[in-house]
Design a protein around this motif. Structure first.
Motif, PDB file in Angstrom:
ATOM      1  N   LYS A   3      -9.910  -2.663  -3.726  1.00 20.64           N
ATOM      2  CA  LYS A   3      -9.088  -3.866  -3.628  1.00 20.64           C
ATOM      3  C   LYS A   3      -8.411  -3.967  -2.266  1.00 20.64           C
ATOM      4  N   THR A   4      -8.040  -2.833  -1.712  1.00 16.72           N
ATOM      5  CA  THR A   4      -7.450  -2.838  -0.375  1.00 16.72           C
ATOM      6  C   THR A   4      -8.448  -3.372   0.636  1.00 16.72           C
ATOM      7  N   LEU A   5      -9.692  -2.934   0.548  1.00 25.16           N
ATOM      8  CA  LEU A   5     -10.722  -3.390   1.474  1.00 25.16           C
ATOM      9  C   LEU A   5     -11.006  -4.875   1.289  1.00 25.16           C
ATOM     10  N   GLU A   6     -10.924  -5.347   0.048  1.00 25.88           N
ATOM     11  CA  GLU A   6     -11.095  -6.774  -0.196  1.00 25.88           C
ATOM     12  C   GLU A   6      -9.979  -7.571   0.481  1.00 25.88           C
ATOM     13  N   LEU A   7      -8.759  -7.014   0.453  1.00 25.67           N
ATOM     14  CA  LEU A   7      -7.635  -7.669   1.119  1.00 25.67           C
ATOM     15  C   LEU A   7      -7.864  -7.726   2.630  1.00 25.67           C
ATOM     16  N   VAL A   8      -8.309  -6.611   3.205  1.00 28.38           N
ATOM     17  CA  VAL A   8      -8.595  -6.569   4.642  1.00 28.38           C
ATOM     18  C   VAL A   8      -9.627  -7.637   5.002  1.00 28.38           C
ATOM     19  N   SER A   9     -10.670  -7.757   4.182  1.00 21.23           N
ATOM     20  CA  SER A   9     -11.712  -8.755   4.435  1.00 21.23           C
ATOM     21  C   SER A   9     -11.169 -10.172   4.301  1.00 21.23           C
ATOM     22  N   SER A  10     -10.261 -10.388   3.347  1.00 23.31           N
ATOM     23  CA  SER A  10      -9.676 -11.714   3.145  1.00 23.31           C
ATOM     24  C   SER A  10      -8.815 -12.118   4.331  1.00 23.31           C
ATOM     25  N   ILE A  11      -8.050 -11.174   4.862  1.00 25.26           N
ATOM     26  CA  ILE A  11      -7.222 -11.465   6.028  1.00 25.26           C
ATOM     27  C   ILE A  11      -8.116 -11.796   7.211  1.00 25.26           C
ATOM     28  N   GLY A  12      -9.108 -10.961   7.442  1.00 30.17           N
ATOM     29  CA  GLY A  12     -10.199 -11.291   8.340  1.00 30.17           C
ATOM     30  C   GLY A  12      -9.918 -11.315   9.833  1.00 30.17           C
ATOM     31  N   ILE A  13      -8.751 -10.869  10.275  1.00 31.92           N
ATOM     32  CA  ILE A  13      -8.462 -10.953  11.710  1.00 31.92           C
ATOM     33  C   ILE A  13      -7.998  -9.617  12.285  1.00 31.92           C
ATOM     34  N   MET A  14      -8.198  -8.539  11.536  1.00 27.82           N
ATOM     35  CA  MET A  14      -7.747  -7.244  12.012  1.00 27.82           C
ATOM     36  C   MET A  14      -8.873  -6.497  12.706  1.00 27.82           C
ATOM     37  N   GLY A  15      -8.510  -5.457  13.450  1.00 28.75           N
ATOM     38  CA  GLY A  15      -9.469  -4.713  14.248  1.00 28.75           C
ATOM     39  C   GLY A  15     -10.268  -3.716  13.442  1.00 28.75           C
ATOM     40  N   PRO A  16     -11.098  -2.906  14.111  1.00 28.65           N
ATOM     41  CA  PRO A  16     -12.010  -1.989  13.420  1.00 28.65           C
ATOM     42  C   PRO A  16     -11.382  -0.682  12.966  1.00 28.65           C
ATOM     43  N   GLU A  17     -10.107  -0.443  13.282  1.00 29.84           N
ATOM     44  CA  GLU A  17      -9.417   0.769  12.860  1.00 29.84           C
ATOM     45  C   GLU A  17      -8.034   0.383  12.354  1.00 29.84           C
ATOM     46  N   ILE A  18      -7.771   0.652  11.064  1.00 30.47           N
ATOM     47  CA  ILE A  18      -6.550   0.153  10.432  1.00 30.47           C
ATOM     48  C   ILE A  18      -5.855   1.266   9.657  1.00 30.47           C
ATOM     49  N   ALA A  19      -4.572   1.445   9.924  1.00 26.95           N
ATOM     50  CA  ALA A  19      -3.725   2.333   9.139  1.00 26.95           C
ATOM     51  C   ALA A  19      -3.027   1.496   8.073  1.00 26.95           C
ATOM     52  N   ILE A  20      -3.069   1.950   6.830  1.00 29.31           N
ATOM     53  CA  ILE A  20      -2.577   1.163   5.697  1.00 29.31           C
ATOM     54  C   ILE A  20      -1.445   1.904   4.993  1.00 29.31           C
ATOM     55  N   ASN A  21      -0.346   1.163   4.701  1.00 36.36           N
ATOM     56  CA  ASN A  21       0.783   1.701   3.936  1.00 36.36           C
ATOM     57  C   ASN A  21       1.346   2.987   4.542  1.00 36.36           C
ATOM     58  N   LEU A  22       1.871   2.873   5.730  1.00 38.22           N
ATOM     59  CA  LEU A  22       2.380   4.041   6.436  1.00 38.22           C
ATOM     60  C   LEU A  22       3.469   4.750   5.642  1.00 38.22           C
ATOM     61  N   GLY A  23       3.371   6.079   5.581  1.00 36.49           N
ATOM     62  CA  GLY A  23       4.406   6.895   4.955  1.00 36.49           C
ATOM     63  C   GLY A  23       4.474   6.835   3.448  1.00 36.49           C
ATOM     64  N   LYS A  24       3.445   6.257   2.796  1.00 35.83           N
ATOM     65  CA  LYS A  24       3.446   6.132   1.340  1.00 35.83           C
ATOM     66  C   LYS A  24       2.319   6.976   0.747  1.00 35.83           C
ATOM     67  N   PRO A  25       2.421   7.301  -0.557  1.00 39.96           N
ATOM     68  CA  PRO A  25       1.321   8.032  -1.206  1.00 39.96           C
ATOM     69  C   PRO A  25      -0.006   7.282  -1.128  1.00 39.96           C
ATOM     70  N   THR A  26       0.072   5.944  -1.005  1.00 41.94           N
ATOM     71  CA  THR A  26      -1.149   5.125  -0.912  1.00 41.94           C
ATOM     72  C   THR A  26      -1.631   4.969   0.528  1.00 41.94           C
ATOM     73  N   SER A  27      -1.065   5.748   1.440  1.00 43.91           N
ATOM     74  CA  SER A  27      -1.446   5.645   2.851  1.00 43.91           C
ATOM     75  C   SER A  27      -2.931   5.941   3.042  1.00 43.91           C
ATOM     76  N   ARG A  28      -3.583   5.124   3.863  1.00 48.52           N
ATOM     77  CA  ARG A  28      -5.001   5.274   4.146  1.00 48.52           C
ATOM     78  C   ARG A  28      -5.260   4.981   5.616  1.00 48.52           C
ATOM     79  N   PHE A  29      -6.367   5.499   6.130  1.00 50.26           N
ATOM     80  CA  PHE A  29      -6.820   5.137   7.468  1.00 50.26           C
ATOM     81  C   PHE A  29      -8.299   4.815   7.370  1.00 50.26           C
ATOM     82  N   ILE A  30      -8.673   3.593   7.749  1.00 49.31           N
ATOM     83  CA  ILE A  30     -10.057   3.163   7.594  1.00 49.31           C
ATOM     84  C   ILE A  30     -10.630   2.707   8.938  1.00 49.31           C
ATOM     85  N   LYS A  31     -11.957   2.862   9.061  1.00 49.88           N
ATOM     86  CA  LYS A  31     -12.682   2.425  10.248  1.00 49.88           C
ATOM     87  C   LYS A  31     -13.899   1.610   9.806  1.00 49.88           C
ATOM     88  N   TRP A  32     -14.228   0.617  10.604  1.00 49.78           N
ATOM     89  CA  TRP A  32     -15.416  -0.185  10.341  1.00 49.78           C
ATOM     90  C   TRP A  32     -16.641   0.533  10.891  1.00 49.78           C
TER      91      TRP A  32
END
Length: 260
Positions: A3-32
């Motif tokens: 669902k997070t990736l679906e949100l990233v795709s919906s926003i559609g204007i972010m770069g190829p490397e994204i840090a998600i939910n900094l400092g939280k248990p749900t924190s993620r780092f994704i690359k295209w």
């Protein structure tokens, strides 16, 4: 994560490397991964260095100014420079990553302070190296006039460091704001998307030197796409690829429960 990736795709204007939910248990780092046309999750990346003295001074200036207001309360009664979100944001920023904050209705004072102080520090460093700017370094998009005022209140103390912020909103006439822009050279531009879109076709705003863009107050699900569509339209006027920070509230979207 899906669902997070679906949100990233919906926003559609972010770069190829994204840090998600900094400092939280749900924190993620994704690359295209272009080879398979999909997002891949990676181990978190961070810089081992520390923010500069200039950045800390900017944070202190903001905090000192805000403390003059009776209604100002810091999170957990700690100084701004001790905010763990800020350190993590700075670490990803200096390594060129975008940031997505999910399940927050908008940025809070301390986060705005870290974003703007980091930008001010970068500008100071670049100017010391002889770099000049033809337009704003930071574009901070917000959904309402109240948020315009809140962000500007955080930016205002940075004037002592030579950093000027300019606001665009519907409470002032377009002609007045165009004339004011001609006589100023702001490093930060704080605007509602609708007003900025009124000015961009006339080239009253030059975004050719934009390095950092903040999109504040998105709400998912995107049933009313007015705000997001306006942001995407603005992105078409930006010829460079600025780092992007997005604050998106998914609390009212049951389909986004996996992000929480």
């Amino acid at each position: 994560m899906k669902k997070t990736l679906e949100l990233v795709s919906s926003i559609g204007i972010m770069g190829p490397e994204i840090a998600i939910n900094l400092g939280k248990p749900t924190s993620r780092f994704i690359k295209w991964d272009a080879s398979v046309c999909s997002w891949e999750e990676h181990e978190a990346e961070s810089e081992g260095d520390c923010p500069s003295d200039t950045l800390v001074l900017c944070l202190n200036s903001i905090e000192d100014a805000l403390q003059q207001n009776d209604d100002f309360i810091t999170e957990r009664n700690r100084p701004f420079y001790a905010n763990p979100w800020g350190f993590e944001f700075w670490s990803y920023y200096v390594s060129g990553k975008d940031v997505l904050e999910v399940d927050v209705s908008d940025s809070k004072i301390e986060k705005i302070a870290w974003i703007t102080a980091t930008a001010a520090d970068t500008i100071s460093t670049m100017e010391d190296e002889g770099v000049s700017f033809n337009g704003p370094f930071l574009l901070y998009l917000v959904p309402s006039l109240d948020k315009v005022h809140e962000v500007f209140r955080v930016c205002k103390p940075l004037m002592i460091a030579g950093i000027y912020a300019f606001t665009l909103h519907s409470n002032a006439s377009v002609d007045h704001q165009i004339q004011s822009l001609k006589s100023s050279e702001p490093e930060f531009l704080i605007s509602t998307p609708e007003r900025l879109l009124e000015l961009l076709p006339s080239k009253a705003v030059d975004l050719s030197d934009l390095s950092l863009m903040v999109i504040d107050g998105l709400e998912a699900p995107f049933e009313d796409t007015t705000y997001l569509d306006a942001v995407k339209s603005i992105r078409q006027f930006i010829s460079v690829d600025p780092q992007t920070v997005v604050f998106c509230d998914c609390k009212n979207d049951s389909s986004m429960s996996a992000c929480k």
